[in-house]
Design a protein around this motif. Structure first.
Motif, mmCIF file in Angstrom:
data_model
loop_
_atom_site.group_PDB
_atom_site.id
_atom_site.type_symbol
_atom_site.label_atom_id
_atom_site.label_comp_id
_atom_site.label_asym_id
_atom_site.label_seq_id
_atom_site.Cartn_x
_atom_site.Cartn_y
_atom_site.Cartn_z
ATOM 1 N N ALA A 207 0.773 -1.217 0.102
ATOM 2 C CA ALA A 207 0.224 -0.046 -0.101
ATOM 3 C C ALA A 207 0.808 1.353 -0.165
ATOM 4 O O ALA A 207 0.230 2.433 -0.815
ATOM 5 N N SER A 208 2.714 0.937 0.802
ATOM 6 C CA SER A 208 3.066 2.262 0.849
ATOM 7 C C SER A 208 3.668 2.110 -0.520
ATOM 8 O O SER A 208 3.437 3.693 -1.038
ATOM 9 N N ILE A 209 3.722 1.891 -1.188
ATOM 10 C CA ILE A 209 4.567 1.841 -2.485
ATOM 11 C C ILE A 209 2.962 2.129 -3.000
ATOM 12 O O ILE A 209 3.768 3.137 -4.425
ATOM 13 N N ALA A 210 2.043 1.774 -3.678
ATOM 14 C CA ALA A 210 1.489 2.663 -4.493
ATOM 15 C C ALA A 210 1.342 3.339 -4.283
ATOM 16 O O ALA A 210 0.304 4.261 -5.010
ATOM 17 N N SER A 211 1.431 4.189 -2.897
ATOM 18 C CA SER A 211 1.339 5.799 -2.880
ATOM 19 C C SER A 211 1.499 6.243 -3.358
ATOM 20 O O SER A 211 1.331 8.360 -3.804
ATOM 21 N N PHE A 212 2.836 6.354 -3.670
ATOM 22 C CA PHE A 212 4.088 6.945 -4.833
ATOM 23 C C PHE A 212 3.852 6.691 -6.304
ATOM 24 O O PHE A 212 5.154 7.518 -6.570
ATOM 25 N N VAL A 213 3.004 5.832 -6.108
ATOM 26 C CA VAL A 213 3.794 5.511 -7.906
ATOM 27 C C VAL A 213 2.982 6.816 -8.383
ATOM 28 O O VAL A 213 3.704 7.381 -9.544
ATOM 29 N N ARG A 214 2.351 7.299 -8.345
ATOM 30 C CA ARG A 214 1.491 8.884 -9.023
ATOM 31 C C ARG A 214 2.824 9.970 -8.453
ATOM 32 O O ARG A 214 3.206 10.793 -9.000
ATOM 33 N N THR A 215 2.857 10.557 -7.264
ATOM 34 C CA THR A 215 3.795 11.416 -6.930
ATOM 35 C C THR A 215 4.868 11.162 -6.615
ATOM 36 O O THR A 215 5.931 11.840 -7.203
ATOM 37 N N ASP A 216 5.712 9.572 -6.710
ATOM 38 C CA ASP A 216 7.169 9.799 -6.913
ATOM 39 C C ASP A 216 7.591 8.511 -7.012
ATOM 40 O O ASP A 216 8.013 7.755 -6.613
ATOM 41 N N LEU A 223 11.096 1.487 -3.817
ATOM 42 C CA LEU A 223 10.864 0.395 -2.532
ATOM 43 C C LEU A 223 10.155 -0.859 -3.355
ATOM 44 O O LEU A 223 10.868 -2.089 -2.648
ATOM 45 N N LEU A 224 9.441 -0.772 -4.521
ATOM 46 C CA LEU A 224 9.339 -2.071 -5.169
ATOM 47 C C LEU A 224 10.579 -2.865 -5.203
ATOM 48 O O LEU A 224 10.739 -4.013 -5.099
ATOM 49 N N GLN A 225 11.958 -2.397 -5.449
ATOM 50 C CA GLN A 225 12.731 -3.416 -5.628
ATOM 51 C C GLN A 225 13.411 -3.881 -4.007
ATOM 52 O O GLN A 225 13.965 -5.007 -3.670
ATOM 53 N N GLU A 256 13.715 0.463 5.591
ATOM 54 C CA GLU A 256 13.281 1.038 4.247
ATOM 55 C C GLU A 256 11.425 1.106 4.318
ATOM 56 O O GLU A 256 10.926 1.742 3.416
ATOM 57 N N LEU A 257 10.888 -0.229 3.917
ATOM 58 C CA LEU A 257 9.503 -0.315 3.541
ATOM 59 C C LEU A 257 9.026 0.089 4.889
ATOM 60 O O LEU A 257 7.465 0.313 4.889
ATOM 61 N N ALA A 258 9.259 -0.303 6.216
ATOM 62 C CA ALA A 258 9.084 0.383 7.780
ATOM 63 C C ALA A 258 8.488 2.142 7.482
ATOM 64 O O ALA A 258 8.043 2.577 8.092
ATOM 65 N N ARG A 259 10.140 2.472 6.894
ATOM 66 C CA ARG A 259 9.680 4.091 6.908
ATOM 67 C C ARG A 259 9.502 4.407 5.917
ATOM 68 O O ARG A 259 8.194 5.709 6.266
ATOM 69 N N ALA A 260 8.472 3.800 4.739
ATOM 70 C CA ALA A 260 7.926 4.405 3.553
ATOM 71 C C ALA A 260 6.267 4.340 4.306
ATOM 72 O O ALA A 260 5.476 5.325 3.934
ATOM 73 N N ARG A 261 6.606 3.734 5.769
ATOM 74 C CA ARG A 261 4.757 3.112 6.215
ATOM 75 C C ARG A 261 4.581 4.809 6.932
ATOM 76 O O ARG A 261 3.945 5.910 7.069
ATOM 77 N N PHE A 262 6.034 4.912 7.797
ATOM 78 C CA PHE A 262 5.782 5.055 9.187
ATOM 79 C C PHE A 262 6.205 6.880 8.888
ATOM 80 O O PHE A 262 6.597 7.298 9.978
#
Length: 396
Positions: A207-216, A223-225, A256-262
């Motif tokens: 979900a965090s990765i998806a939130s960046f798809v349009r904005t960044d 993050l996907l990698q 890194e994935l946790a930082r994307a969320r929190f």
């Protein structure tokens, strides 16, 4: 006191030159006996070492390949023209002369053969094999095969030797069974650790990765990698061990994935001594500790979470510490978690890691956990830099 020493006390009234002669003779005789004993001890050590080397392949189970290696090493020790090893149905390996007697040996595998001797019929007048002695092999108390020795004439020494060798081989077959049980238990523990990688974490990461798809989009790609590399490492199947460097790399991806969320709610500090990066440790040994730190630091608290990971060189060991400023827990609850009495699916990661460390390195290498309600948690483990038989697979 020796016999001659006691005689010297009884015969103390004898002339000094007689006593001296007696002691001199005793010393010479003892020196000769010691030389003979030393030769015998060396022979015994050599024999035991040879038998151990011969039996060692069976730790991988009873197969044609391991049987061939066993009889090749064992036959010279028994001094027999031929030696064979079977499983419960067929002859797996034959070393030496007269392998045309295989069928006669195979015919004796029906039922439960006991230790004993038997004659062999042969039309070849020059055949060096005229009789055989066999002894059964067992594994976990059940018949597993037969060790058979062959020679020209019957020999009580050969019969006793093959019986003793069969007992030693059976011991290694028992150990092979224990190895399989232990490997199965380890695999179950690793599966439990993989299952503990929370589905919520996976969902939230995507979900965090998806939130960046349009904005960044570039951040989303990175993050996907990270997610792909983390899951590839966590679900790999090669080897029971890894290096501290590999484990920390996976943890960095997890964080890194946790930082994307929190975001700013999570602060992570790593203090890693480069010299301990090659140290080998059990696979998925640190990730559950970091996940525990995040769980108690972020998911159970509204405050900012600080997680510190330290790896230091302590001579023959590496000291690794995972510390958080989370809600902590009562010491009694912690003890229940490590005992496995805290309830289903509670603290699987901590208990699993603690048990695996003790199994691999000994009870003095279990987790050291310091915690208290509202005081955070500090988890320390000590990993030996070198331990025979423990090696990480090469990096992919």
């Amino acid at each position: 006191m020796s016999v001659l020493g006691g005689a010297a006390l009884v015969l103390a009234g004898f002339a000094l030159f007689v006593l001296g002669a007696a002691l001199g003779h005793h010393a010479a005789r003892r020196q000769h006996e010691h030389a003979v004993d030393a030769d015998g001890a060396r022979t015994l050590v050599h024999t035991l070492h040879t038998v151990a080397l011969a039996a060692a392949p069976l730790r991988a189970g009873l197969t044609p390949d391991t049987a061939r290696r066993v009889v090749r090493r064992l036959r010279p020790l028994l001094g027999a023209p031929a030696l064979a090893l079977t499983d419960a149905a067929v002859v797996l390996a034959w070393d030496g002369a007269a392998d045309h007697h295989r069928e006669q040996l195979a015919a004796r595998l029906t039922g439960l053969p006991r230790t004993g001797t038997f004659p062999l019929s042969c039309d070849d007048e020059g055949c060096p094999v005229r009789w055989g002695a066999l002894a059964p092999l067992t594994a976990d108390g059940r018949p597993a095969g037969v060790l058979a020795v062959f020679a020209t004439t019957e020999s009580t020494a050969h019969t006793r030797a093959v019986e003793a060798a069969a007992r030693r081989l059976s011991l290694d077959l028992d150990l092979a069974g224990l190895d399989r049980v232990r490997a199965g238990a380890h695999e179950a523990e690793v599966r439990a650790l993989r299952a503990q990688i929370s589905p919520h974490f996976i969902y939230n990461s995507l979900a965090s990765i998806a939130s960046f798809v349009r904005t960044d989009p570039e951040r989303a790609r990175e993050l996907l990698q990270e997610f792909a590399d983390f899951t590839r490492y966590s679900f790999r199947r090669d080897g029971d061990f890894t290096t501290l460097a590999e484990e920390l790399r996976s943890i960095e991806q997890y964080l890194e994935l946790a930082r994307a969320r929190f975001g700013r709610r999570l602060k992570v500090t790593l203090r890693i001594a480069p010299e301990v990066l090659p140290v080998t440790l059990p696979f998925l040994c640190l990730q559950p500790l970091v996940e525990n730190a995040l769980k108690h630091g972020l998911e159970e608290s509204v405050e900012r979470s600080v997680v510190t990971i330290t790896a230091e060189d302590e001579g023959t060991e590496a000291r690794v510490v995972v510390e958080d400023n989370g809600v902590g827990m009562e010491p009694e609850r912690l003890r229940a978690i490590l005992r496995g009495t805290a309830g289903p699916a509670t603290g699987i990661g901590l208990r699993n890691v603690d048990r695996r460390l003790r199994q691999v390195y000994g009870d003095d290498h279990g987790l050291v956990i310091e915690t208290g309600v509202g005081a955070g948690t500090k988890i320390t483990l000590h990993v030996p830099k070198f331990r025979p038989g423990i090696q990480a697979p090469p990096p992919p």
